[in-house]
Design an enzyme around this catalytic site. Structure first.
Site, PDB file in Angstrom:
ATOM      1  N   HIS A 113     -16.906 -14.198  10.424  1.00  0.00           N
ATOM      2  CA  HIS A 113     -16.217 -13.913   9.169  1.00  0.00           C
ATOM      3  C   HIS A 113     -14.898 -13.210   9.441  1.00  0.00           C
ATOM      4  CE1 HIS A 113     -19.665 -14.155   5.968  1.00  0.00           C
ATOM      5  NE2 HIS A 113     -19.577 -15.234   6.728  1.00  0.00           N
ATOM      6  N   TYR A 241     -18.850  -7.509  -2.382  1.00  0.00           N
ATOM      7  CA  TYR A 241     -19.355  -6.225  -2.867  1.00  0.00           C
ATOM      8  C   TYR A 241     -18.775  -6.024  -4.258  1.00  0.00           C
ATOM      9  CZ  TYR A 241     -20.439  -5.142   2.053  1.00  0.00           C
ATOM     10  OH  TYR A 241     -20.925  -5.156   3.347  1.00  0.00           O
ATOM     11  N   PRO A 333     -26.820   0.890   3.127  1.00  0.00           N
ATOM     12  CA  PRO A 333     -26.461  -0.444   3.623  1.00  0.00           C
ATOM     13  C   PRO A 333     -25.065  -0.890   3.223  1.00  0.00           C
ATOM     14  CG  PRO A 333     -28.056  -0.601   1.833  1.00  0.00           C
ATOM     15  CD  PRO A 333     -27.944   0.849   2.178  1.00  0.00           C
ATOM     16  N   LYS A 337     -23.457  -0.729   8.379  1.00  0.00           N
ATOM     17  CA  LYS A 337     -23.274   0.096   9.568  1.00  0.00           C
ATOM     18  C   LYS A 337     -24.559   0.405  10.332  1.00  0.00           C
ATOM     19  CE  LYS A 337     -19.042   0.074   9.338  1.00  0.00           C
ATOM     20  NZ  LYS A 337     -18.407  -0.796  10.317  1.00  0.00           N
ATOM     21  N   TYR A 425     -14.648  -1.325   8.597  1.00  0.00           N
ATOM     22  CA  TYR A 425     -15.645  -2.378   8.399  1.00  0.00           C
ATOM     23  C   TYR A 425     -15.917  -3.133   9.700  1.00  0.00           C
ATOM     24  CZ  TYR A 425     -18.116  -6.173   5.992  1.00  0.00           C
ATOM     25  OH  TYR A 425     -19.055  -7.069   5.559  1.00  0.00           O
TER      26      TYR A 425
END
Length: 430
Positions: A113, A241, A333, A337, A425
């Protein structure tokens, strides 16, 4: 009655079968009723508690350097593989798999990704991780990582003892720590130079560190994630998200044909109150019209509610006991991580132990906790911030909601803000 060594059972690691003897040193006759009382002692350099990804990664890294290592796991292999966990891997984690020569299936079946999305009801804000950092993340289920590591263990000489009950750690602050466990009606003991606790939040390792020398930091969030796993294609080729006035939602995936979705729910919600149709309807609302238009519905393979918490235990080393992964820290979550933070612990810990056994360098062992915790707290900060940004808190008012909207507006228009998010991220440098 005293005990003497009488039988060597294996070549590696060293295992001795201890039998009772009489006072003059002659072996006593052992009947069937005494055989069940025999006690086995194994000697190894490193004993690892827990055969999840952290313990397996550490075991493989140490065995690759010729360090005698054994893993003790309380559950059966099928149970370990049945754990449904996260699936977004940082470069740190994929690099460790490649270093071990075990990344082939991950690269063949995983989904690289370049970015992910933040949603605020109507729009998708894309964080272009690849453009902003030059790196990617990999979507590859934690179950698959575990499977790859488990299947490679026999041929690489990594011994894993499954179904080990009543695991207990002893003398961890001495130069001769050991652990005991029960299996098949027999008590077993493993003498090691180091014990490594990779046995999760509820395991015995952390409890072996005296409260007088430890500090635990914890934040329990007033909501959980209701998740559904289904064999349907994902609604977007990247994660979403979503911040919605009804609560958080996440669109994720395990493969191009298997999707994982979550919605924020109160802690008193029950899974049985959420039919598949109700959950799909709620996801369509919270993820927004663009994602909903591409959502494919299907029956749940698995549904569950997971509470959220932030937790850090200090120190991560006491004497000859080292903690790694969930035994030392938990992250929400949000931001993916958990597994990746365990992998960074394993990187630091493996380097420390390799330095000790290869060069008799004790500095790495002494400095392990401080080095690991520096990265742990940064990951905790990112997960905490993203959780606060994207969720609805019960005590939030109209002002708090406007602050979330303002933050998302700023992120949408600021390359600097997006870069900060992307760096965290994809994983901060080791």
């Amino acid at each position: 009655m005293r005990y003497i060594r009488t039988t060597r059972l294996l070549n590696h690691p060293t295992i001795w079968l201890l039998r009772p003897c009489n006072g003059d040193g002659q072996k006593a006759m052992i009947g069937a009723n005494l055989v069940r009382q025999e006690r086995r002692i194994m000697k190894t350099q490193v004993a690892i508690i827990g055969a999840g990804p952290a313990g397996l990664l550490l075991g493989h890294l140490l065995r690759a350097e010729g360090i005698d290592t054994v893993i003790v796991e309380r559950a059966a292999p099928d149970y370990v593989l049945g754990r449904i966990r996260a699936g977004v891997l940082e470069r740190t984690t994929t690099d460790l798999m490649d270093q071990l020569g075990l990344g082939a299936r991950m690269h063949a079946e995983g989904l690289p990704h370049d970015g992910f999305h933040l949603a605020d009801g109507e729009r998708l804000i894309r964080i272009d991780v690849a453009a902003l950092t030059g790196k990617q993340v990999m979507v590859y289920g934690q179950t698959e990582i575990t499977r790859d590591l488990m299947e490679a263990a026999p041929e690489r000489g990594l011994e894993i003892i499954y179904d080990a009950g009543d695991v207990a750690l002893h003398d961890v602050d001495s130069d001769a720590p050991y652990l005991t466990y029960s299996k098949d009606g027999t008590t077993h003991r493993i003498d090691a130079q180091f014990l490594c606790g990779c046995d999760g939040f509820h395991g015995p390792s952390r409890k072996a560190i005296p409260a007088s020398v430890a500090t635990a930091y914890e934040k329990v969030y007033p909501f959980g994630w209701l998740g559904i796993l289904a064999d349907v294609p994902p609604c977007n080729h990247e994660l979403i998200y979503a911040n919605h006035e009804r609560g958080f939602a996440l669109a994720s995936m395990r493969s191009e044909t298997r999707s994982r979705y979550y919605v924020q729910v109160a802690l008193d919600e029950k899974v049985e109150d959420w039919s598949d149709d109700r959950l799909w309807d709620e996801l369509a609302i919270r993820l927004g019209p663009e994602a909903a238009a591409h959502m494919v519905r299907g029956p749940a393979l698995e549904k569950s509610i997971a509470p959220l918490r932030s937790f850090v235990f200090e120190p991560m080393r006491h004497g000859r006991l080292m903690l790694a992964g969930d035994s030392a820290h938990i992250v929400p979550p949000t931001g993916a991580k958990g597994l990746n933070l365990a992998a960074s612990d394993v990187h630091y810990l493996s380097q420390a132990l390799i330095g000790y056994f290869r060069r008799r360098d004790a500095d790495g062992v002494a400095g392990y906790s401080a080095k690991a915790l520096a990265r742990v707290w940064k990951a905790e900060r990112f997960s905490w911030q993203l959780t606060r940004l994207m969720h609805r808190f019960p005590d939030s008012d109209a002002f708090d909601r406007r602050m979330q909207v303002a933050d998302l507006d700023y992120i949408a228009s600021s390359v600097a803000a997006q870069t900060t998010i992307a760096e965290n991220y994809v994983g901060l440098p080791l």
